[in-house]
Write an enzyme that holds these catalytic residues in place. Structure first.
Site, PDB file in Angstrom:
ATOM      1  CE  LYS A  46     -30.947 106.889  22.711  1.00 51.09           C
ATOM      2  NZ  LYS A  46     -31.766 106.803  23.933  1.00 51.09           N
TER       3      LYS A  46
ATOM      4  CE  LYS B 264     -34.005  99.263  24.507  1.00 48.77           C
ATOM      5  NZ  LYS B 264     -34.486  98.805  25.801  1.00 48.77           N
TER       6      LYS B 264
ATOM      7  CE  LYS C  69     -25.542 100.386  21.953  1.00 45.25           C
ATOM      8  NZ  LYS C  69     -25.837 100.972  23.244  1.00 45.25           N
TER       9      LYS C  69
HETATM   10  P1  AMP Z   1     -31.162 100.057  27.230  1.00 49.20           P
HETATM   11  O1  AMP Z   1     -31.341  99.093  26.146  1.00 49.20           O
HETATM   12  O2  AMP Z   1     -30.556 101.317  26.742  1.00 49.20           O
HETATM   13  O3  AMP Z   1     -32.348 100.252  28.101  1.00 49.20           O
HETATM   14  O4  AMP Z   1     -30.020  99.407  28.136  1.00 49.20           O
HETATM   15  C1  AMP Z   1     -30.238  98.521  29.217  1.00 49.20           C
HETATM   16  C2  AMP Z   1     -28.915  97.928  29.692  1.00 49.20           C
HETATM   17  O5  AMP Z   1     -28.395  97.026  28.710  1.00 49.20           O
HETATM   18  C3  AMP Z   1     -27.787  98.943  29.930  1.00 49.20           C
HETATM   19  O6  AMP Z   1     -27.087  98.598  31.109  1.00 49.20           O
HETATM   20  C4  AMP Z   1     -26.903  98.804  28.727  1.00 49.20           C
HETATM   21  O7  AMP Z   1     -25.570  99.128  29.018  1.00 49.20           O
HETATM   22  C5  AMP Z   1     -27.046  97.324  28.410  1.00 49.20           C
HETATM   23  N1  AMP Z   1     -26.809  97.041  26.967  1.00 49.20           N
HETATM   24  C6  AMP Z   1     -27.495  97.565  25.915  1.00 49.20           C
HETATM   25  N2  AMP Z   1     -27.019  97.065  24.743  1.00 49.20           N
HETATM   26  C7  AMP Z   1     -26.032  96.186  25.073  1.00 49.20           C
HETATM   27  C8  AMP Z   1     -25.161  95.341  24.298  1.00 49.20           C
HETATM   28  N3  AMP Z   1     -25.235  95.268  22.966  1.00 49.20           N
HETATM   29  N4  AMP Z   1     -24.263  94.587  24.967  1.00 49.20           N
HETATM   30  C9  AMP Z   1     -24.186  94.633  26.319  1.00 49.20           C
HETATM   31  N5  AMP Z   1     -24.966  95.408  27.099  1.00 49.20           N
HETATM   32  C10 AMP Z   1     -25.887  96.178  26.496  1.00 49.20           C
END
Ligand code: AMP
Ligand code: TRP
Length: 330
Positions: free
Chosen positions: A112, A197, A194
């Protein structure tokens, strides 16, 4: 006593299929076997610039999404991080037992920070300590997250162990809980990355939970595939493997059943069926998101914050007392 789980997601950008398959789906599955706390981590969100109006709206949208995927507020505690002041306060105490070198090693920070160039905020650097505070305040046993959060969990454990050693037993040392399948859903546009967003250029590779049917169709249609024609799970063919994993998780068919279903078929059939099952999943989900009434949502979040406070407050008080922060009350 049932074991306790804590997890959270940031109210930024749009929630995507990777978030659902890697995290939210597992929270729903675990909530009846564990005492569960699911947080909307808006203090984490402001570690990068946010428009205040958009952040406020996204916070409520994420709460609706939690409920619409099946988190039951009668069973689990759903709350917004900034509603419970203990999160910010414990972060300060933990800052004083965390080393710069530990935070400098965090790969999410490095990624980041590279994107922010010279405007890297102190909050972004401190992000993992705030996450440790989230988890440790609830004497959490297990933290269900995707693979990308493993390093933050290891740091949380190190901070807890060090605090307990230096100031006496205060925090339970949590374990990560990472699903075997789905922990890393990859981008449809680039299976080496991966699904994410935050990555603007990868919009096309990311199915959002609030995407309409046309967007879903378009994104799967454009999804990259591998060379070869056979449709089976094979780590050496990451694009097909990813599409099959999504299909497997959404349909709850076993990998063998999935391979049998697509036996002798081409990629077009895989994409068409994947589009159908995704739309079938998203449609009723989106109806539930819209059906949650505003007043009801306020009530759920207020009750959640009160329940969270009842656990977090005593933990924070204990941590302060153990550090000798007693002030007027001593
Ligand atoms: P965030 O988008 O950072 O708020 O992440 C929310 C949750 O989604 C966390 O537990 C991440 O580990 C999970 N996560 C985010 N991106 C992925 C992905 N591409 N595949 C699986 N889990 C994900
Ligand atoms: N950092 C996590 C993510 O980006 C979100 C998060 C914040 C979290 N606090 C947490 C996850 C505590 C689990 C437990 O996904």
């Amino acid at each position: 006593m049932p074991k306790r789980i804590f997890s959270g997601a940031q109210p930024t950008g749009n929630v995507h299929l990777g978030n659902y398959l890697g995290a939210l789906r597992n929270w729903v599955a675990l909530q009846r076997d564990y005492e569960s706390f699911f947080c909307i981590v808006n203090l984490h969100a402001i570690t990068v610039p946010q428009d205040p109006k958009v952040l406020a709206a996204k916070t409520r949208e994420l709460a609706r999404i939690y409920l619409a995927v099946g988190i039951d507020p009668e069973v689990s505690t759903v709350f917004v991080q900034s509603d419970v002041a203990a999160h910010a306060e414990l972060t300060w105490l933990l800052n004083c037992v965390t080393r710069m070198s530990e935070l400098e090693r965090m790969t999410q920070f490095k990624d980041k920070a590279r994107k922010q160039q010279e405007n890297v905020g102190v909050g972004l650097f401190d992000y993992p300590v705030l996450m440790a505070a989230d988890i440790l305040l609830y004497q959490t046993d297990l933290v269900p997250v995707g693979e990308d959060q493993k390093q933050h969990l290891e740091l949380t454990r190190d901070i807890a162990i060090r605090f307990n050693r230096d100031y006496g037993e205060t925090f339970r040392v949590p374990d990560p809980f990472i699903p075997k399948v789905g922990a890393r859903i990859m981008s449809l546009a680039d299976p080496a990355k991966k699904m994410s967003k935050s990555d603007e250029e990868s919009e096309a590779g990311c199915i959002m939970l609030l995407d309409d049917a046309d967007a879903v169709r378009r994104k799967f249609k454009r999804a990259v595939t591998d060379s070869g024609t056979e449709i089976r799970f094979d780590a050496a063919r990451p694009a097909i493997n990813n599409l099959l994993t999504i299909y497997h998780l959404l349909t709850e068919k076993t990998p063998a059943e999935v391979e049998e279903h697509f036996g002798g078929q081409g990629y077009a059939k895989l994409k068409a069926d994947l589009t159908d099952v995704t739309i079938e999943f998203l449609k009723p989900f989106q109806e539930r998101v819209r059906a949650i009434d505003d007043g009801k949502l306020d009530e759920i979040l207020e009750r959640g914050a009160a329940r969270a406070e009842a656990i977090a407050g005593p933990t924070l008080a204990q941590a302060k007392a153990n550090m000798g922060l007693t002030g007027a009350k001593s």
